[in-house]
Enzyme design. Sequence first.
Site, PDB file in Angstrom:
ATOM      1  N   ARG A  99     -27.100  31.482 -67.318  1.00 38.34           N
ATOM      2  CA  ARG A  99     -28.000  30.426 -67.059  1.00 38.34           C
ATOM      3  C   ARG A  99     -27.002  29.193 -66.538  1.00 38.34           C
ATOM      4  NH1 ARG A  99     -29.672  27.957 -70.864  1.00 38.34           N
ATOM      5  NH2 ARG A  99     -29.006  29.135 -72.697  1.00 38.34           N
ATOM      6  N   SER A 116     -28.439  29.554 -78.704  1.00 40.58           N
ATOM      7  CA  SER A 116     -28.316  30.729 -78.061  1.00 40.58           C
ATOM      8  C   SER A 116     -26.974  31.519 -78.413  1.00 40.58           C
ATOM      9  CB  SER A 116     -28.026  30.654 -76.354  1.00 40.58           C
ATOM     10  OG  SER A 116     -29.090  29.717 -75.990  1.00 40.58           O
ATOM     11  N   CYS A 157     -26.293  32.910 -81.604  1.00 42.71           N
ATOM     12  CA  CYS A 157     -26.052  32.503 -82.812  1.00 42.71           C
ATOM     13  C   CYS A 157     -26.854  33.699 -83.746  1.00 42.71           C
ATOM     14  CB  CYS A 157     -26.519  31.426 -83.411  1.00 42.71           C
ATOM     15  SG  CYS A 157     -25.557  29.955 -83.037  1.00 42.71           S
ATOM     16  N   LYS A 210     -37.506  31.358 -69.852  1.00 42.16           N
ATOM     17  CA  LYS A 210     -36.920  29.932 -70.254  1.00 42.16           C
ATOM     18  C   LYS A 210     -37.836  28.992 -69.168  1.00 42.16           C
ATOM     19  CE  LYS A 210     -33.945  31.450 -73.021  1.00 42.16           C
ATOM     20  NZ  LYS A 210     -34.116  31.477 -74.433  1.00 42.16           N
ATOM     21  N   TYR A 245     -29.458  36.065 -61.478  1.00 41.15           N
ATOM     22  CA  TYR A 245     -29.438  36.162 -63.051  1.00 41.15           C
ATOM     23  C   TYR A 245     -30.623  35.913 -63.977  1.00 41.15           C
ATOM     24  CZ  TYR A 245     -28.192  35.903 -68.007  1.00 41.15           C
ATOM     25  OH  TYR A 245     -28.046  35.845 -69.118  1.00 41.15           O
ATOM     26  N   HIS A 284     -37.930  27.749 -79.299  1.00 39.33           N
ATOM     27  CA  HIS A 284     -36.818  28.636 -79.098  1.00 39.33           C
ATOM     28  C   HIS A 284     -36.608  29.258 -80.375  1.00 39.33           C
ATOM     29  CE1 HIS A 284     -32.497  29.322 -77.361  1.00 39.33           C
ATOM     30  NE2 HIS A 284     -33.272  30.490 -77.199  1.00 39.33           N
ATOM     31  N   ARG A 326     -26.528  42.100 -70.673  1.00 38.22           N
ATOM     32  CA  ARG A 326     -27.681  42.068 -71.412  1.00 38.22           C
ATOM     33  C   ARG A 326     -28.591  43.538 -71.092  1.00 38.22           C
ATOM     34  NH1 ARG A 326     -29.675  36.710 -73.279  1.00 38.22           N
ATOM     35  NH2 ARG A 326     -27.933  35.473 -72.821  1.00 38.22           N
ATOM     36  N   ASP A 359     -36.959  35.477 -79.340  1.00 39.20           N
ATOM     37  CA  ASP A 359     -36.578  34.436 -78.671  1.00 39.20           C
ATOM     38  C   ASP A 359     -37.408  33.261 -78.356  1.00 39.20           C
ATOM     39  OD1 ASP A 359     -34.232  33.230 -77.290  1.00 39.20           O
ATOM     40  OD2 ASP A 359     -35.519  33.806 -75.299  1.00 39.20           O
TER      41      ASP A 359
END
Length: 594
Positions: free
Chosen positions: A70, A250, A252, A208, A199, A228, A379, A279
């Site tokens: 991102r 993000s 974690c 998102k 991407y 989130h 991913r 997410d």
Amino acid sequence: MMTNNKYVQEWIKEMAELTQPDNIVWIDGSDEQTEALRKKGVEEGCLEKLNEELLPGCYLHRTAINDVARVEGRTFICTGKKEDAGNINNWMDPKECYDKLGKLFRGSMKGQTMYVIPYSMGVVGSDFAKIGIELTDSVYVVLNMLIMTRAGKSVADALPDDASDFVKGLHARADLDENNRYICHFPEDNTIWSVNSGYGGNVLLGKKCFALRIASYLGRKEGWMAEHMLILGIESPDGEVKYVCAAFPSACGKTNLAMLIPPEFYRNKGYKVWCVGDDIAWLRIGKDGRLWAVNPENGFFGVAPGTNEHSNPNALASTRKNTIFTNVALNTDNNTVWWEGLDNNPPEHCINWKGEPWVPSMYNKADKINTSAAHPNSRFTAPAKNCPCVSKEFDSITGVPISAIIFGGRRAKTAPLVYQSTSWRNGTFVGSIMASETTAAASGAIGVVRRDPMAMRPFVGYDMGDYWAHWLEMGKKIPNPPKIFHVNWFRTDDEGHFIWPGFGDNMRVLMWILARCEGKVDAVETPVGFVPKAEDIETEGLDVSLDTIKELLTIDRKSWSEDIENIKEFYKQVGDRVPAELYEELAALEERLK
Ligand code: OXD
Ligand code: MN
């Protein structure tokens, strides 16, 4: 056209005039069409078919080398007034932005097909669900959206003929020019424009862009929340399931926590953990006065490196069929995939994420991006129904009732293993001061604090201060709100080693949290909130001493006092819409720390 909705028809016509595709194809969601698109992807070279026996229905995709994550610096919130986007977001005037991006989109689909993807975030028919349409020139995007959302004819059918409130998403790869890459949101028009990227997070517009940025804006207007957060259920031996939501920045470990396997001690007793989402959570007040959550997505777009049999067997199992891998390594001996941290056997013959031959000796920890086989942000896009621990409530139209909201960050010293806020208002404050410290990355300083309120810093579609005010407002409206907690799995000793084992053992902390929600366990009051008595964290089967638990639960007043200064600076940066209540909370905390 798959719909009689004239708003949809007119908009598609306008966008086609702008981008000038050779033809327009509606995505119906059928197996036949999906299979044909996979074949087309392989023919065009954007997909590689993987070993059908070992990874049935799985494909590999590589993005451009300059297009692997991102791009927050190129992500804009385009509201009529700059103040409404706030200081934390990049802002562009809507008209200026439409003009600027219009030039980039103009003729960008010449010689190509424009795919029309009708999709729903949330189960069609649920009060939570919202419909979007994404126009894209990328087969890869179509196939990912078919995994990540509910998409196809059934969604087009569910859109009323007179509805104008669908989210309009336009995406074109154009030249993949990073200097002209833009991810722009027009919350006042329900519109998203994304250009020059291929991407995931930039181009799967349901995720998102819609389910967080546009949805957070809608949630404020309509009285609900887009967050989130992962959602998981803990089933006790008597069959009752309690649900929690958790927001971490993000990378974690949200996906790991969402799919955790309980320690043997709990398994033997009959406890189970169910994943509702990894997410994003959409939250609404239920008729019973509790807060209810759905996961608006239908798949997982998870980080591959580090995913393995130990860290997250459920995620790994989810990727064994009908999955799209992006920027992982290709094992050319058996046409399967590999990434750092999958196992200790890097393939001898392999193609790295850049598409070049790679051998294990090339790896250099100091330059992971250039020397690893898989990109650190590579991913998997996997259907949720592949997950062995997917919740029975995954497709529920009402969602699940939430007992606790858990915030978390990566802090070496400041935050204890877990603490409980004293009220919704204090919990909102705890969310607003969330932060993570940077890890030992290849470049950049270690241990720099990045404030990431509610893990939403890059995802709030309006002013951050207004977003906090919306949290406080919601707290006044929820008759029976979840309790709010903060966790930190990443506390280190003086040598920098993690003290807490993490992974499945995090369930021990979740059990304390649930016990608190049910009023079954006492706690110790500290300046920051309630922490457990060390003996109330279950350590059966765990090689961690009571003293270590005590250490994990201490409040380091010095580092908290230093943090206060950082918080003040951050609040100043957020600007004049920070609610007075949060300044009061901050002052009260400072006072208690003295
Ligand atoms: C994600 C992120 O991809 O938060 O989920 O970056
Ligand atoms: Mn995320």
